[in-house]
Design a protein around this motif. Structure first.
Motif, PDB file in Angstrom:
ATOM      1  N   THR A   2       4.719  67.827 -30.287  1.00  0.00           N
ATOM      2  CA  THR A   2       4.734  66.865 -29.279  1.00  0.00           C
ATOM      3  C   THR A   2       4.314  67.467 -28.066  1.00  0.00           C
ATOM      4  O   THR A   2       5.017  68.376 -27.586  1.00  0.00           O
ATOM      5  CB  THR A   2       5.643  66.068 -29.166  1.00  0.00           C
ATOM      6  N   VAL A   3       3.366  66.884 -26.955  1.00  0.00           N
ATOM      7  CA  VAL A   3       3.038  67.276 -25.788  1.00  0.00           C
ATOM      8  C   VAL A   3       3.244  66.264 -24.656  1.00  0.00           C
ATOM      9  O   VAL A   3       2.648  65.117 -25.265  1.00  0.00           O
ATOM     10  CB  VAL A   3       1.889  68.332 -25.513  1.00  0.00           C
ATOM     11  N   TYR A   4       3.427  66.271 -23.535  1.00  0.00           N
ATOM     12  CA  TYR A   4       3.213  65.364 -22.600  1.00  0.00           C
ATOM     13  C   TYR A   4       2.100  65.608 -21.774  1.00  0.00           C
ATOM     14  O   TYR A   4       2.042  66.562 -21.117  1.00  0.00           O
ATOM     15  CB  TYR A   4       4.555  64.889 -21.837  1.00  0.00           C
ATOM     16  N   ARG A  17       8.533  65.894 -20.186  1.00  0.00           N
ATOM     17  CA  ARG A  17       9.197  65.053 -20.682  1.00  0.00           C
ATOM     18  C   ARG A  17       9.468  63.925 -19.466  1.00  0.00           C
ATOM     19  O   ARG A  17      10.215  64.431 -19.011  1.00  0.00           O
ATOM     20  CB  ARG A  17      10.153  65.034 -21.824  1.00  0.00           C
ATOM     21  N   GLY A  18       9.369  62.615 -19.582  1.00  0.00           N
ATOM     22  CA  GLY A  18       9.700  61.779 -18.477  1.00  0.00           C
ATOM     23  C   GLY A  18       9.075  61.832 -17.303  1.00  0.00           C
ATOM     24  O   GLY A  18       9.408  61.139 -16.276  1.00  0.00           O
ATOM     25  N   ALA A  19       8.099  62.655 -16.988  1.00  0.00           N
ATOM     26  CA  ALA A  19       7.310  62.821 -15.721  1.00  0.00           C
ATOM     27  C   ALA A  19       6.661  61.500 -15.658  1.00  0.00           C
ATOM     28  O   ALA A  19       6.167  60.701 -16.718  1.00  0.00           O
ATOM     29  CB  ALA A  19       6.379  63.892 -15.700  1.00  0.00           C
ATOM     30  N   PRO A  57       2.839  60.454 -24.282  1.00  0.00           N
ATOM     31  CA  PRO A  57       3.217  61.545 -25.263  1.00  0.00           C
ATOM     32  C   PRO A  57       2.363  61.717 -26.170  1.00  0.00           C
ATOM     33  O   PRO A  57       1.621  60.494 -26.788  1.00  0.00           O
ATOM     34  CB  PRO A  57       4.819  61.112 -25.775  1.00  0.00           C
ATOM     35  N   LEU A  58       1.846  62.885 -26.605  1.00  0.00           N
ATOM     36  CA  LEU A  58       0.555  62.932 -27.824  1.00  0.00           C
ATOM     37  C   LEU A  58       1.407  63.808 -28.743  1.00  0.00           C
ATOM     38  O   LEU A  58       2.049  64.951 -28.453  1.00  0.00           O
ATOM     39  CB  LEU A  58      -0.535  63.392 -27.286  1.00  0.00           C
TER      40      LEU A  58
END
Length: 1609
Positions: free
Chosen positions: A1370-1372, A1388-1390, A1395-1396
């Motif tokens: 998973t990447v953001y 994460r959370g930026a 999310p992909l």
């Protein structure tokens, strides 16, 4: 105006710039209207044409044929409401003044508003009226809701000259839709719906939505062009043979029947000539039963909206946020032309010295003791009953004795003998109704005598009172544990069933004490209350609500209380024994200071007139003044207004006794008109002009200024007439030119005795203002509040302010208190107040006063729409700025049209007078806004309800297009970085690794053991599945390949290898016997999901025919589903239909005949009872490149595409899946998918025959009657691998979410499942897969089991998470970068992160590369581009009749423009990127992950940026709890959001602002139209994908029956 004869768009650039600059100056108020017109005429003089003298009508006359000024046109001259419109147009000279709220009444202002509206009237703006469902309101006839559209040809010409490129005929549109590649971004999907594409870049102006393109009409079309939408409709219906959207399935069936609907039947890959001839025969059939053509009400309204939007309301501001590379960086810059203060620095103003009077008491309690002893019979207070008659009179003697009794009781009699509950200094709540002043007085003075601190609050009426929890905060911060109240009040408080007083929301636990005389104890003779000299200890706490709604307690010390009374006595010249009539709330503010405290100090007789009496008899206070010959009256503007309303009933009242009429809210700038009007009426009743004394107060500074009673005959104080524009910039400019935007204010007298006052800047450090600058009034005086009790942090900022001069040095040591009032010091040291801090709205750096906006709104006729005293103005922060919202209560008898007209006129008036745009104007039903205890509107609660979506308006108008002026500039497409000119070294592009990835090699023979055992399985047999089936029937005849389950989980049908082979032979024999069915012809298979479908498929292959699987029509919904079947049959030119007996009957039924032409069906063969025959031969294709079958599917954009799959591709795909999933004959898998196209069909029909594993088949529709079927089967058969669709997963998540315990109890265990693959052609739905895994984790489902597959039209299976390979990563990604076609990975959370998840491991034999769709050059790692694929199982091409080679070549056999020009790639039409991860794959190399972002066809191009609908929809669905599903699409550059309402219909209008806000905040887009519909209206296909284009066509054809449609202005 001068420019009427000039086409501005044709003028030279510099002239246009000069005009824009003039417009800007006018809007900023730096030039008068006259000056503007003069300069403009001068600039345009050289270009004026001869037509000037003809004075043509304004360009927009065409838009509104009706007489109404600026809102939805009235239906026509013979309108039923003509009498009411006549009533509106002629002003009644003798109108009863009751029709308007005099607090905001100003004749000057009314004229200004009328002038402003008249200016707009010339432009004839036709706003599209929102559409409500007919059932939702009955008040006005339907035709009122649909303003006629009469766009004239001149208007169309204006559009075309402005924004379209070369005009195109409908033929060229259809052409481009067929030839354009699938990657032409959103345009390809829109073009396929008959729109031409504007060639110009979008305008940078935020308000200017580029107008829709105008088609040139074909020669046979009408000579007079009609609405643009109509042209679109013609363009669409003509060439494609009128194949419009089928009727929307009714709600119940829309989701249930999972309809695949190609709305506009643009068939990809058919030649144009052919499409016309093959479609013509169905055209007449398809039109039967269709709704309105596309030129319907809805598109007419959208056209109207576009016409309104394409004229910028105000010149566009130059203050843009630059969306540079990544961030929005630039905040609006101040305009250099804004007026600046020019005066000298202000000098603090001193009040007269506080005189020392010998008989002033040392403390207020001492005054009471004195009067109680010496003047015991003297009346202190008279209370009135509800009719306004005196109820009782409290004498000073009684007041004193009762207060002493209460003080004694509080200190000695509350606890047991040994413990004292209350100690001096404790805080006590006073809870008394406004109708009972006597009890309150006793309680207040009793507390003072007991030296406990009274905290007066309002009586709570219910657990959910407006602001109740904030009052709880006050009680908590003051540490209150005890409440005093009267017996009657206690009885009225809400109770629990056990009879205890309810615990109010947010309140601390309270002990309630009743203070009625009978419960008080008489003190012993020797007990005397302790009365010390006034000191700095707190005497009482007065509550104050802040702008945000927080209620704080302002502590007033004993000395401040006494000094304040002395200062008031001196300023108002109070004498002993006077009579005072008090209409104000006696618990706080002026009502408490004058009516309870100062009156006792001066032995004044107070007559208290409660709010309830005023409501029943508005003239009661005037009568009391008359009867008691009162010298002083204490009122608000509201009371003046009410008295004027009722004064005709009373002829003989006299106000001659009054020496002072104190107007408590005289600081409101609009009070001046109330005072004037009251004087006007009551001067005849003896009222003297000089007695009117406005004053300015605040809870913190207490009385700031009061006008002293004047000397008879002396000239009245002057008024200030100020420029609104100046005020908005915080400076004082005397308005002489434009009287329309002027504000008249009266003074509030001089500073209080003994006080020092200055004006400081309201924000930032307390810097002294200049003399011509508006600032906050700060006061230094002993007579003011000391602190916010218990809140030391906030106190410092308000009560200990030391003003500084321009250089920043403090002007002295003494602290000042901020009053919260905004104003200035005028000539003669008179104080003028222009507003309050809490009513300040700071929009784009300019200040507007809520009261001023209320006044403007209330000056708009017709008055009959809203209640005048029930209007709330506040601002909400949306997209980096404050936005103004007005909420008003609508009268029950107001019609939809009246309300809408009133709203649109308010918009124009505020825009014209205040030069500020409204963001939202909402009308709510009568009596639904939260009220303050005295009947005003609770602003902060109203704002909270608005933001939570709980306001439930009955009418709403959003104007984001007009007021959001800080949008980022639209993106200009930059030349692409990586192109043929880039340096390419090895596998690097411009220093980055090329973004490509590949699955492992596809070995030729993977089953060595089998080959050894059976030498007769040569490698060549892999080429044809028919041979594989025959081979299995010979070698392993009784091995079960397929098991079909019904809803109960029972196996209703199975097929072994030999059974399947024999059934296929029967079908092949039947096909071969029929004449007219030749080898190589197409045969449609029309079967429900099951084994019959599989047998028919192999039967076709045995006979040498090409099978085409088609989803059967839904028997309950033939009108929607049969046309799609018919279309596929026609397009595929099928020679025959194989189907079941039941479906044969349906195809020939009367119901079918009503929808399609049933006489032209090809041969129909019912395969249920075929004779047992064997075909003479089993056909074997000459080579593996021959077509094996056709795969037809409808894309989400409504494209029907058929692709050709060769025998070689079938074998390669089956081999690839076998390798990836490790499938052998001993394995079992479960499939819960629709078997009609894509990977679902491959898994259902092909894979088992190739690999020999057993497939347990579950038709997805069975789940709707038995939700646990799929999961139960997995557990029962101990399945390791299962395949499903998103719709199946969603059904289980929503339907079984709360039933996991029940499933556990039934023994369902999912720990056996190793892989659960969701088959899809879209970006993985992370939220859904995650919630599914989380929900069923309790049943043993591994969090790693769920993964996704990805396929497209050109390659049915590109990725599939098999048994090997690393877990999906998973990447953001930063959403802003995606809009710019870039990938920027974030943590994460930026904020704004998306999310992909990887779409599964790439299948063996598959290679993918990421390519720039425009240059066709390869891109680097982690760059966004189109996914291209190369693999032995790519489809061969689109199925076409005459072989459209160019289309095939483009999508199926494309070469890179540089790099590797030999390899042939297929274009998937999906955007994605490849990222090399830290994980390793089976070969030990680093794993390359493929991330799919979305389909290019579906993307929306708005403001030069690329948006994926799913991202906007995710935001929309989060906006409110009542939004279920949502869908977005664009129509003529407007963003349309359709949201399904799963709450009650009263929530419908709440969604409009929330949807608009969230899309603006998160995506920087302005929503054009918000459509609220019932659940199940958004069509979803069998794969669980939304069919947005079909939804769009249904919306435009007005077939959705929406609950509400809002057209955002």
């Amino acid at each position: 105006m001068a420019e009427r004869g000039v086409d501005v768009s044709a003028l030279p650039q510099e002239v246009r710039e000069q005009l824009a600059e003039l417009d800007l100056e006018l809007s900023e108020g730096d030039i008068t209207q006259k000056g503007y017109e003069k300069k403009r005429a001068k600039v345009l003089a050289p270009y004026l044409t001869q037509t000037q003298n003809l004075a043509p009508p304004p360009a927009y006359d065409a838009q509104s044929p009706g007489p109404s000024s600026a809102s939805a046109p009235e239906p026509g001259p013979s309108n039923s409401s003509s009498s009411s419109s006549r009533h509106r147009r002629t002003r009644h000279p003798h109108r009863s003044s009751g029709t308007r709220d005099e607090r905001y009444r100003s004749d000057i202002h009314t004229e200004a508003v009328q002038a402003a509206l008249a200016k707009h009237k010339e432009e004839k703006m036709a706003l599209p009226m929102p559409t409500k469902r007919r059932s939702a309101y009955v008040q006005s006839p339907v035709d009122n809701c649909t303003p006629p559209d009469s766009s004239s040809s001149s208007d169309d010409e204006a559009v075309s000259s402005e924004s379209t490129g070369p005009q195109q005929s409908p033929d060229t549109w259809i052409n481009s839709s067929l030839h354009g590649s699938s990657t032409s971004s959103s345009a390809s999907s829109t073009l396929s719906h008959g729109e031409s594409r504007p060639t110009q870049a979008p305008q940078p102006q935020s308000q200017q939505v580029p107008p829709p393109p105008t088609p040139a009409h074909p020669p046979h079309s009408h000579s007079q062009p009609s609405a643009l939408a109509e042209a679109f409709a013609q363009a669409r219906i003509d060439p494609v043979g009128g194949v419009g959207p089928p009727d929307v399935p009714s709600q119940a069936q829309a989701r249930g029947s999972r309809v695949d609907l190609p709305p506009n039947a643009v068939v990809r890959g058919m030649s144009r000539g052919q499409s016309r001839s093959s479609m013509m025969e169905t055209a007449d059939v398809r039109r039967v039963g269709r709704g309105v053509p596309v030129s319907s009400r809805v598109s007419t309204k959208i056209q109207q909206l576009l016409n309104t939007l394409k004229r910028p309301k105000r010149p566009p501001l130059s203050e843009y946020f630059m969306d540079d590379q990544e961030e929005i960086v630039e905040v609006p810059q101040a305009d250099p032309n804004t007026p600046k203060p020019e005066g000298r620095q202000i000098i603090p103003v001193k009040g007269e010295p506080l005189g020392v009077v010998s008989n002033w008491p040392p403390a207020l309690q001492a005054a009471l003791a004195r009067w109680g002893a010496t003047q015991g019979k003297s009346p202190a207070l008279t209370a009135l009953d509800i009719t306004g008659k005196p109820l009782y009179t409290l004498t000073f003697g009684k007041l004193w004795s009762r207060s002493v009794k209460l003080a004694y009781t509080l200190l000695n009699k509350l606890g047991t003998k040994n413990e004292q509950i209350l100690k001096p200094g404790d805080r006590v709540a006073l809870v008394y109704p406004n109708s009972d002043p006597g009890m309150f007085w006793v309680a207040f003075y009793g507390c003072l005598l007991a030296e406990v601190i009274p905290v007066p609050i309002e009586v709570p009426l219910s657990r959910k009172d407006a602001g109740s929890s904030q009052v709880g905060f006050l009680l908590g911060s003051c540490g209150v544990g005890l409440a005093l109240t009267s017996e009657i009040c206690l009885k009225g408080l809400p109770k629990t069933p056990t009879g205890e007083i309810l615990q109010f929301k947010g309140w601390p636990r309270l002990k309630w004490v009743v203070t009625d005389s009978k419960y008080l104890t008489k003190p012993s003779k020797d007990w005397q209350p302790h009365i010390p000299t006034a000191n700095t200890d707190t005497a009482y706490i007065e509550y104050k609500a802040s702008k945000e709604g927080t209620v704080m307690g302002v502590a007033v010390s004993k000395v401040a209380m006494l000094t304040h009374c002395q200062a008031l006595s001196q300023a108002c010249n109070y004498c002993e024994g006077e009579t005072l009539v008090n209409v104000l709330d006696f618990k706080k503010d002026m009502g408490l200071w004058h009516g309870v405290l100062t009156s006792v100090m001066n032995r004044i007789h107070t007559i208290s007139v409660p709010y309830a009496v005023m409501k029943a008899c508005p003239l009661s206070w005037v009568q009391r003044v008359h009867i008691h010959k009162a010298r002083v009256a204490l009122v608000k503007c509201r009371d003046l207004h009410w008295a004027m309303m009722a004064h005709r009933d009373q002829r003989d009242t006299s106000l001659a006794s009054l020496r002072m009429l104190i107007v408590a809210d005289g600081a409101n700038p609009w009070s001046v008109s109330s005072c004037d009007a009251f004087l006007n009426v009551f001067q005849a009743h003896g009222l003297k002009p000089e007695v009117i004394c406005p004053c300015a107060t605040s809870p913190e500074a207490m009385t700031v200024a009061i006008r002293r009673p004047g000397v008879p005959g002396a000239p009245l104080p002057a008024r200030a007439i100020l420029s609104m524009t100046g005020l908005s910039h915080g400076v004082i400019r005397v308005n002489t030119e434009d009287k329309n935007s002027a504000l008249t204010v009266q003074d509030v007298g001089h500073v209080m005795p003994g006080a020092l006052m200055c004006i400081v800047k309201p924000d930032g450090p307390p810097m002294l203002c200049k003399t011509d600058e508006i600032g906050e009034i700060v006061v230094n005086s002993r007579a003011g509040g000391n602190m916010y009790y218990g809140l030391h942090g906030v106190t410092k900022n308000t009560f200990e302010v030391i003003p500084v001069n321009a250089s920043g040095t403090p002007i002295g040591e003494i602290p000042f208190v901020r009053s919260g009032l905004l104003g200035f010091v005028g000539p003669g040291s008179l104080i003028f107040v222009v507003g309050k801090n809490e009513g300040l709205l700071l929009v784009s750096g300019r200040r507007h006063n809520a009261d001023d906006l209320v006044a403007t709104a209330l000056a708009v006729e017709p008055v009959k729409t809203v209640y005048r005293g029930r209007i709330a103005v506040f601002s909400v922060t949306v997209f980096y700025d404050e936005r103004i919202v007005i909420v008003a209560e609508q009268r029950p008898d107001a019609s939809e049209e009246d309300s809408f007209q009133w709203m649109s006129r308010v918009l124009q008036a505020i825009d014209s007078i205040h030069q500020v745009g409204l963001y939202c104007l909402a009308l709510v039903p009568a009596n639904t806004l939260p009220k303050t205890p005295l009947g005003g509107i609770h602003i902060s609660d109203t704002k909270q309800l608005f933001l939570e979506g709980a306001l439930h308006p009955c009418n709403i108008l959003m104007c984001p297009h007009t007021c959001v002026t800080n949008m980022p500039k639209p993106r200009q497409k930059q030349p692409v970085g990586v192109g043929p000119a880039s340096i390419m070294v090895g596998n690097l592009v411009a220093g980055k690794r090329i973004a490509q990835a590949a699955g492992r090699d596809l070995g030729l023979i993977e089953d060595q053991d089998l080959v050894r055992k059976l030498c007769m399985w040569p490698t060549m047999m892999h080429q044809f599945l028919t041979e594989a089936l025959q081979w299995r029937a010979q070698t392993d005849p009784d091995h079960t390949l397929y098991v079909l389950l019904n809803a109960k989980g029972v196996a209703v049908c199975t097929a072994t290898c030999v059974q399947l082979h024999k059934r296929a032979e029967k079908i092949a024999a039947a096909l071969m016997e029929r004449s007219g069915i030749n080898i190589g012809e197409n045969v449609v298979l029309l079967y429900p999901p099951g084994i019959d479908l599989i047998a028919a498929f192999y039967g076709c292959l045995y006979a040498g025919c090409i099978p085409v699987t088609v989803r059967p029509p839904h028997p309950q919904n033939l009108s929607a589903t049969l046309p799609t079947v018919r279309m596929i049959i026609d397009v595929s030119k099928a020679a025959c239909i194989l189907t079941t007996q039941v479906l044969t009957k349906i195809l020939r039924s009367k119901e079918a005949a009503a929808t399609v032409n049933i006489k032209t069906w090809p041969i129909i063969i019912d395969t249920d009872d075929l004779p047992r025959k064997r075909p003479p031969t089993i056909y074997k294709p000459p080579n593996a490149e021959m077509i094996a079958y056709l795969d037809f599917s409808v894309s989400t954009t409504g494209m029907l595409t058929g692709v050709k799959i060769s025998h070689a591709a079938v074998s390669a795909l089956c081999r690839s899946i076998k390798l990836q999933c490790e499938l052998y004959s001993s394995r079992q898998i479960t499939i819960c998918l629709d078997p009609y196209c894509g990977l679902g069909f491959v898994l259902w029909c092909l894979a088992s025959v190739y690999s020999g594993h057993q497939s347990i088949l579950i038709p997805p529709m069975e789940l709707e009657s038995s939700l646990t079927l799929w999961l139960g089967t997995l557990s029962q058969y101990r399945i390791r691998d299962t395949f499903c669709s998103y719709s199946v997963m969603e059904l289980c998540t929503k339907g079984l979410g709360g039933q996991t315990d029940m499933l556990k109890a039934r023994g369902v265990n999912l720990s056996c499942v190793r892989s659960c693959v969701v088959v899809a052609e879209e970006r993985p739905r992370l939220a859904l897969t995650h919630s599914f895994s989380k929900l069923f984790k309790d049943l043993g489902l591994s969090m790693r089991a769920v993964s996704t597959a990805f396929g497209s039209r050109v390659n049915l299976a590109i990725c599939l998470q098999g048994t090997t390979g690393p877990d999906p990563s998973t990447v953001y990604v930063d959403m802003k970068s995606l809009r710019h076609d870039r990938v920027r990975l974030v943590e994460r959370g930026a904020p704004q992160s998306l999310p992909l998840v990887e779409s599964g491991t790439i299948l063996p034999g598959v290679r993918v590369i990421i390519v720039n769709p425009e240059t066709r050059g390869p891109l680097g790692d982690s760059h966004l581009g189109e996914i291209w694929v190369n693999s032995p199982h790519n489809a061969t091409g689109y199925y076409t009749i005459y072989g459209e080679e160019n289309l095939q070549a483009d999508h199926f056999n494309t070469k890179l423009s540089f790099g590797d020009p030999q390899t042939l790639w297929a274009r998937t039409g999906y955007l994605g990127f490849v990222k090399r991860t830290e994980l390793t794959d089976s070969s030990g190399d680093r794993h390359d992950a493929l991330f799919v972002v979305g389909s290019l066809d579906e993307t929306l191009e708005l403001r030069g940026l690329r948006y994926h609908p799913i991202d906007i929809e995710t935001s929309v669905s989060r906006a409110h709890r009542s939004i279920g599903e949502s869908a977005v699409f664009t129509w003529t550059n407007l963003l349309v959001v359709v949201a399904e309402l799963c709450g009650s219909e009263q929530d419908a209008l709440d969604l409009v602002p929330l949807v608009t806000n969230v899309v603006l905040e998160e995506h920087h887009l302005i929503v054009g139209v918000v459509v609220i519909v019932d659940p199940g209206v958004i069509p979803i296909n069998s794969r669980g994908e939304k069919q947005r284009m079909h939804l769009r066509d249904s919306f435009l054809a007005d077939q959705l029956d929406p609950i509400y449609v809002a057209y955002n202005m």
